[in-house]
Design a protein around this motif. Structure first.
Motif, PDB file in Angstrom:
ATOM      1  N   ASP A 255       0.947  -1.564   0.051  1.00  0.00           N
ATOM      2  CA  ASP A 255       0.044   0.195  -0.056  1.00  0.00           C
ATOM      3  C   ASP A 255       0.949   1.317   0.112  1.00  0.00           C
ATOM      4  OD1 ASP A 255      -1.908  -1.603   0.533  1.00  0.00           O
ATOM      5  OD2 ASP A 255      -2.735  -1.439   1.451  1.00  0.00           O
ATOM      6  N   LEU A 256       1.983   1.472   0.809  1.00  0.00           N
ATOM      7  CA  LEU A 256       2.576   2.666   0.804  1.00  0.00           C
ATOM      8  C   LEU A 256       3.379   2.533  -0.179  1.00  0.00           C
ATOM      9  CD1 LEU A 256       3.825   4.333   3.533  1.00  0.00           C
ATOM     10  CD2 LEU A 256       5.899   2.911   3.883  1.00  0.00           C
ATOM     11  N   ALA A 257       3.460   1.424  -1.059  1.00  0.00           N
ATOM     12  CA  ALA A 257       4.269   1.721  -2.138  1.00  0.00           C
ATOM     13  C   ALA A 257       3.705   2.260  -3.308  1.00  0.00           C
ATOM     14  CB  ALA A 257       4.856   0.745  -3.409  1.00  0.00           C
ATOM     15  N   ASP A 258       2.260   1.834  -3.284  1.00  0.00           N
ATOM     16  CA  ASP A 258       1.143   2.257  -4.407  1.00  0.00           C
ATOM     17  C   ASP A 258       0.856   3.636  -3.628  1.00  0.00           C
ATOM     18  OD1 ASP A 258       0.839   0.115  -5.602  1.00  0.00           O
ATOM     19  OD2 ASP A 258      -0.947  -0.798  -4.321  1.00  0.00           O
ATOM     20  N   LEU A 259       0.763   4.114  -2.787  1.00  0.00           N
ATOM     21  CA  LEU A 259       0.212   5.303  -2.231  1.00  0.00           C
ATOM     22  C   LEU A 259       0.951   6.634  -2.846  1.00  0.00           C
ATOM     23  CD1 LEU A 259      -2.011   4.480  -0.108  1.00  0.00           C
ATOM     24  CD2 LEU A 259      -2.832   5.772  -1.508  1.00  0.00           C
ATOM     25  N   THR A 260       2.263   6.294  -3.020  1.00  0.00           N
ATOM     26  CA  THR A 260       3.764   7.233  -2.971  1.00  0.00           C
ATOM     27  C   THR A 260       4.287   7.543  -4.946  1.00  0.00           C
ATOM     28  OG1 THR A 260       5.034   5.786  -1.802  1.00  0.00           O
ATOM     29  CG2 THR A 260       3.843   7.159  -0.536  1.00  0.00           C
ATOM     30  N   GLY A 261       3.421   6.423  -5.059  1.00  0.00           N
ATOM     31  CA  GLY A 261       4.286   7.274  -6.695  1.00  0.00           C
ATOM     32  C   GLY A 261       5.478   5.833  -7.241  1.00  0.00           C
ATOM     33  N   PHE A 262       5.386   4.271  -6.311  1.00  0.00           N
ATOM     34  CA  PHE A 262       6.153   3.662  -7.301  1.00  0.00           C
ATOM     35  C   PHE A 262       5.131   1.828  -6.742  1.00  0.00           C
ATOM     36  CE2 PHE A 262       8.922   6.378  -4.032  1.00  0.00           C
ATOM     37  CZ  PHE A 262       9.680   6.957  -4.288  1.00  0.00           C
TER      38      PHE A 262
END
Ligand code: AVJ
Length: 324
Positions: free
Chosen positions: A297-304
């Motif tokens: 989720d962290l990757a998804d939500l920050t453009g990665f």
């Protein structure tokens, strides 16, 4: 490389201001970055060697068994790249990675970033000895300061390392912020490899922050010694206990210093007196443990986009590779 080659750029660090703010808040807290003065660096190096502190060994194992896949992602048809390590510390783990890259004759320069000039000096002299051909450009700054510096290295492909579970010290908001900012400084195709400590048996996690030799307690108390030294304070560490606490629901391991008694502490250099009620706490650190879903989720939500997670044999820890 000469020690004077360490580039020190201004950062926002303001110990006095943060101290006043944190100690006059309710509940009291202190930012964990201040744990790392020269003594704190040395104590943290001891922590990394403790049996109970599994994180360092786990990540070391990941890098030792480093897959060819990972190296191929880094080297990418031998296009030159900048290897930027945020919070490099003593770089023991990274040395394994550097060795693999050097053996493959990868075209890269290594830019270790740390807030501790002391630890950068140590790292640089060690690396000079071990890899005389390595192009080394140490940068003394905090993470956000370093990110804005990344523009100086414009043009080349960037591979950013954020290892050791340092991400754990961030709150949820801070980690979103951090990766969102980082994403802005990178170009499509640039890579980020982040070390996340994973959720596991809570008893094991707690022990890692409450070791039987009391080194972690010393590390925590050192913050009070540092304040005494830098601000003419009269904290008496024997009037506090070191108390870590792990919440398996949030994955947060919090470290506290708890006052045993009613007391007041004077910081002469700041003309500040701080009152403590008996059993009042100061939070000194959060070390967050992640689930795989949270990482995704962290990757998804920050453009990665997540490429792959690399694990140790116990699956205690993961180095997660993302692409912008
Ligand atoms: C350097 C932030 C990864 O949180 O595990 C170790 C610091 N504090 N023992 C961690 C730490 C107490 C460490 N990090």
């Amino acid at each position: 490389m000469d020690i004077s080659d360490i580039v020190k750029t201004t950062n926002q660090e303001n110990f006095a201001e943060d101290l006043i703010k944190g100690l006059s808040s309710s509940p009291k807290y202190l930012p964990s970055r201040y744990l790392y003065d020269d003594k704190g660096d040395a104590l943290f190096q001891k922590i990394m060697n403790l049996d109970e502190y599994y994180l360092t060994r786990a990540e070391f194992q990941i890098l030792q068994n480093i897959s060819e896949d990972l190296l191929d992602y880094f080297i990418h048809y031998n296009k030159p790249f900048d290897l930027i390590e945020l919070g490099a510390g003593d770089g023991l783990k990274t040395r394994v990675l550097l060795k693999s890259l050097m053996d493959k004759k990868a075209a890269f320069q290594y830019i270790p970033v740390d807030i501790s000039e002391n630890i950068l000096r140590l790292l640089s002299s060690e690396l000079n000895k071990e890899f005389p051909d390595l192009i080394l450009k140490p940068l003394c700054n905090d993470y956000f300061g370093a990110m804005s510096e990344l523009q100086r290295f414009e043009g080349k492909r960037k591979v950013v390392l954020f290892m050791g579970g340092n991400i754990g010290n961030f709150s949820q908001d801070e980690s979103f912020n951090f990766f969102a900012e980082l994403s802005k400084c990178l170009a499509p195709g640039d890579l980020v490899l982040t070390g996340f400590d994973l959720k596991k048996d809570p008893r094991l996690i707690l022990k890692a922050y409450d070791d039987s030799e009391g080194i972690t307690a010393k590390f925590n108390f050192n913050l009070l010694h540092r304040i005494n030294k830098e601000f003419a304070g009269d904290f008496k560490t024997e009037n506090f206990i070191h108390f870590p606490y792990y919440d398996p629901a949030t994955g947060e391991c919090k470290s506290f210093l708890v006052s045993r008694i009613n007391q007041s502490v004077r910081l002469k250099a700041l003309d500040l007196t701080i009152g403590f009620k008996a059993w009042e706490s100061i939070q000194t650190e959060v070390s967050k443990k992640y689930s795989e879903k949270e990482i995704e989720d962290l990757a998804d939500l920050t453009g990665f986009a997540r490429i792959q997670n690399f694990y140790d044999a116990n699956k205690y820890f993961t180095d997660s590779l993302w692409v912008k």
